[in-house]
Design a protein around this motif. Structure first.
Motif, PDB file in Angstrom:
ATOM      1  N   ASN A 313       8.913   6.870  -0.558  1.00  0.00           N
ATOM      2  CA  ASN A 313       9.483   5.857   0.461  1.00  0.00           C
ATOM      3  C   ASN A 313       8.647   6.282   1.978  1.00  0.00           C
ATOM      4  O   ASN A 313       8.597   5.260   2.641  1.00  0.00           O
ATOM      5  N   SER A 314       8.504   7.456   2.090  1.00  0.00           N
ATOM      6  CA  SER A 314       7.604   7.848   3.309  1.00  0.00           C
ATOM      7  C   SER A 314       6.236   7.270   3.346  1.00  0.00           C
ATOM      8  O   SER A 314       5.733   6.578   4.405  1.00  0.00           O
ATOM      9  N   VAL A 315       5.691   7.156   2.191  1.00  0.00           N
ATOM     10  CA  VAL A 315       4.304   6.630   2.540  1.00  0.00           C
ATOM     11  C   VAL A 315       4.314   5.084   2.073  1.00  0.00           C
ATOM     12  O   VAL A 315       3.380   4.563   2.946  1.00  0.00           O
ATOM     13  N   LEU A 316       5.183   4.594   1.526  1.00  0.00           N
ATOM     14  CA  LEU A 316       5.552   3.198   1.661  1.00  0.00           C
ATOM     15  C   LEU A 316       5.920   2.486   2.744  1.00  0.00           C
ATOM     16  O   LEU A 316       5.247   1.372   3.178  1.00  0.00           O
ATOM     17  N   ALA A 317       6.430   3.433   3.728  1.00  0.00           N
ATOM     18  CA  ALA A 317       6.961   2.897   5.059  1.00  0.00           C
ATOM     19  C   ALA A 317       5.749   3.055   6.090  1.00  0.00           C
ATOM     20  O   ALA A 317       5.384   2.152   6.622  1.00  0.00           O
ATOM     21  N   ALA A 318       4.751   4.102   5.788  1.00  0.00           N
ATOM     22  CA  ALA A 318       3.678   4.205   6.502  1.00  0.00           C
ATOM     23  C   ALA A 318       2.856   2.817   6.324  1.00  0.00           C
ATOM     24  O   ALA A 318       2.100   2.231   7.243  1.00  0.00           O
ATOM     25  N   VAL A 319       2.752   2.424   5.341  1.00  0.00           N
ATOM     26  CA  VAL A 319       1.800   1.309   5.020  1.00  0.00           C
ATOM     27  C   VAL A 319       2.564  -0.182   5.544  1.00  0.00           C
ATOM     28  O   VAL A 319       1.819  -0.814   6.120  1.00  0.00           O
ATOM     29  N   LEU A 320       3.750  -0.072   5.327  1.00  0.00           N
ATOM     30  CA  LEU A 320       4.513  -1.317   5.418  1.00  0.00           C
ATOM     31  C   LEU A 320       4.617  -1.542   7.202  1.00  0.00           C
ATOM     32  O   LEU A 320       4.414  -2.620   7.598  1.00  0.00           O
ATOM     33  N   LEU A 321       4.372  -0.252   7.839  1.00  0.00           N
ATOM     34  CA  LEU A 321       4.795  -0.266   9.103  1.00  0.00           C
ATOM     35  C   LEU A 321       3.569  -0.262  10.037  1.00  0.00           C
ATOM     36  O   LEU A 321       3.137  -0.562  11.151  1.00  0.00           O
ATOM     37  N   SER A 322       2.104  -0.310   9.290  1.00  0.00           N
ATOM     38  CA  SER A 322       0.853  -0.155   9.852  1.00  0.00           C
ATOM     39  C   SER A 322       0.455  -1.535  10.528  1.00  0.00           C
ATOM     40  O   SER A 322       0.785  -2.640  10.317  1.00  0.00           O
ATOM     41  N   TYR A 323      -0.145  -1.351  11.664  1.00  0.00           N
ATOM     42  CA  TYR A 323      -0.651  -2.192  12.459  1.00  0.00           C
ATOM     43  C   TYR A 323      -1.912  -3.018  11.874  1.00  0.00           C
ATOM     44  O   TYR A 323      -1.781  -4.193  11.631  1.00  0.00           O
ATOM     45  N   GLN A 324      -2.580  -2.284  10.779  1.00  0.00           N
ATOM     46  CA  GLN A 324      -3.821  -2.689  10.191  1.00  0.00           C
ATOM     47  C   GLN A 324      -3.662  -2.222   9.114  1.00  0.00           C
ATOM     48  O   GLN A 324      -3.730  -0.919   8.654  1.00  0.00           O
ATOM     49  N   ALA A 325      -3.881  -2.966   7.615  1.00  0.00           N
ATOM     50  CA  ALA A 325      -3.969  -2.280   6.287  1.00  0.00           C
ATOM     51  C   ALA A 325      -5.000  -3.336   5.445  1.00  0.00           C
ATOM     52  O   ALA A 325      -4.500  -4.290   5.325  1.00  0.00           O
ATOM     53  N   SER A 326      -6.052  -2.975   5.321  1.00  0.00           N
ATOM     54  CA  SER A 326      -6.938  -3.836   4.520  1.00  0.00           C
ATOM     55  C   SER A 326      -6.583  -3.549   3.144  1.00  0.00           C
ATOM     56  O   SER A 326      -6.112  -2.541   2.697  1.00  0.00           O
ATOM     57  N   PRO A 327      -7.064  -4.253   2.075  1.00  0.00           N
ATOM     58  CA  PRO A 327      -6.806  -4.066   0.574  1.00  0.00           C
ATOM     59  C   PRO A 327      -7.127  -2.807   0.045  1.00  0.00           C
ATOM     60  O   PRO A 327      -6.483  -2.238  -0.501  1.00  0.00           O
ATOM     61  N   HIS A 328      -8.177  -2.290   0.515  1.00  0.00           N
ATOM     62  CA  HIS A 328      -8.372  -0.908   0.128  1.00  0.00           C
ATOM     63  C   HIS A 328      -7.903   0.198   0.517  1.00  0.00           C
ATOM     64  O   HIS A 328      -7.460   1.294   0.026  1.00  0.00           O
ATOM     65  N   ASP A 329      -6.895  -0.136   1.616  1.00  0.00           N
ATOM     66  CA  ASP A 329      -6.017   0.886   2.061  1.00  0.00           C
ATOM     67  C   ASP A 329      -4.869   1.157   1.300  1.00  0.00           C
ATOM     68  O   ASP A 329      -4.144   2.100   1.558  1.00  0.00           O
TER      69      ASP A 329
END
Length: 408
Positions: A313-329
């Motif tokens: 959940n920590s990693v999922l939260a980091a992606v969901l909360l990110s200001y920018q996330a491209s598909p490869h991220d």
């Protein structure tokens, strides 16, 4: 049993093991060959050239002009024959690409791809040996290579595989209760700070006092070193020019910045509600706070049997909360997928409904169909749905496990 009868099973086991290894080598070699062939055909549309040219700028002693868009264009024309995306990462990351900048671009891409393969293999080995995945290192590597965001990372010549390894190493350090080392390792991921900082905040807020202080100390020390390296490369002026470039990045031609298509909370709010509207802002802030609170709560009052879900959940939260996330991220999402699946595999007595829902959502999140459709239709924001569902299901199981522990 005679000696001959004893030798025969051992010989069969060795032959099967060698056949398994050969199959993995053939699969990996074939995949790497396809990546290189694709780069030769479509190098103009990949991200590797702007990393390569940023390293060229630093090698030429022009690090103080690293964020000069016109200079990046000039170097891209000179060394790649095209103008594309820009280097928008901290200056210290150019040191990672610097060894590859001395090669012609096609050879540099091949060397970078092989380097990333080694990094991914190390991550696969760590997942197998340190995080108790029920898979061999070779099979873990093949499964990681089959994950669409990982493939996109290779095709683009991007750097998220390095960040995946940083996250895996951080998880291992935390599992071994090495808080200072965990802080140091996580800070190495600041080349993509939009993912690293949310994880740091979650660990900082949810940890116990003594380990938290050691974690902060490690993170602060490495962050300071990286900041000094960046100043050494680009000068003190980079402390202002770099933020200005980030703030205006979406307005630069060829930036490829489409926030409403990103698999994040921000992307989902922009896709569903008018940009800049009050309801959109309220929805974004509310959803972000709920996700952050859920991730933090997962680390509180837990026992070791559910630590995989807390990390997930920590990693999922980091992606969901990110200001920018491209598909490869979304390469980072491979870690929570593997961890949640491991929990399902080794935990007896789970509720049937939770197990089935989790397996279904993990399959949607990991398997190619939704990824391929989302990339083709420029709707990668759709991936926020199974990511969010996995997060909620993990929260549900963490709460259930906590109740059972309290009742016992």
């Amino acid at each position: 049993m005679t000696e001959g009868q004893a030798v025969t099973p051992r010989l069969g086991t060795r032959l099967r093991s060698r056949g398994h290894a050969l199959l993995i080598v053939v699969c990996v070699t074939g995949i790497m060959t396809l990546y290189y062939k694709r780069f030769l055909e479509a190098g103009q549309g990949t991200d590797f050239p702007h990393f390569y040219c940023a390293a060229k700028i630093v090698a030429a002693g022009l690090g103080h002009q690293l964020y000069d868009v016109s200079l990046q264009w000039e170097f891209q024309r000179r060394y790649t024959g095209r103008v594309g995306n820009f280097f928008i990462h901290p200056p210290f990351e150019t040191l990672i690409y610097l060894p590859f900048a001395g090669l012609p671009i096609q050879a540099a891409y091949l060397a970078w791809t092989l380097f990333n393969l080694v990094v991914l293999a190390v991550a696969a080995w760590l997942l197998h040996t340190r995080l108790s995945l029920p898979l061999s290192p070779g099979l873990t590597l093949v499964l990681l290579l089959s994950f669409v965001p990982v493939s996109l990372n290779f095709l683009q010549g991007q750097d998220t595989i390095l960040l995946l390894l940083v996250f895996v190493l951080t998880c291992v350090a935390l599992a071994e209760q090495k808080s200072f080392a965990a802080g140091c390792l996580l800070a190495l991921g600041l080349f993509k700070f939009q993912f690293t900082l949310p994880v740091a905040i979650i660990f900082l807020v949810s940890g116990k006092s003594a380990p938290r202080k050691m974690f902060v100390a490690g993170f602060a020390v490495v962050s300071a070193v990286l900041a000094l390296i960046s100043v050494g490369i680009s000068g003190w002026s980079s402390l202002t020019t770099y933020p200005r470039l980030l703030l205006g990045f979406g307005k630069i031609p060829f930036s490829g910045f489409h926030a409403e298509a990103m698999a994040t909370i921000r992307g989902a709010c922009l896709a569903l509600l008018p940009a800049g509207s009050v309801p959109g802002r309220v929805a974004f802030v509310g959803a972000a706070l709920l996700v952050l609170a859920g991730a933090i709560d997962g680390w509180r009052r837990f026992d070791t049997t559910v630590v995989d879900l807390a990390v997930s959940n920590s990693v999922l939260a980091a992606v969901l909360l990110s200001y920018q996330a491209s598909p490869h991220d979304l390469t980072l999402v491979a870690l929570p997928v593997f961890l949640t699946f491991t929990y399902l595999w080794r935990t007896p007595g789970l509720r049937s409904l939770w197990r089935r829902l989790s397996l279904f959502v993990l399959a949607v999140l990991f398997l190619p169909p939704l990824h391929v459709y989302a990339v083709r239709e420029h709707l990668y924001v759709l991936l926020a749905l199974p990511m969010g569902a996995t997060f909620v299901l993990n929260c549900w199981e963490l709460a259930r496990a906590r109740r059972e522990k309290s009742a016992g």
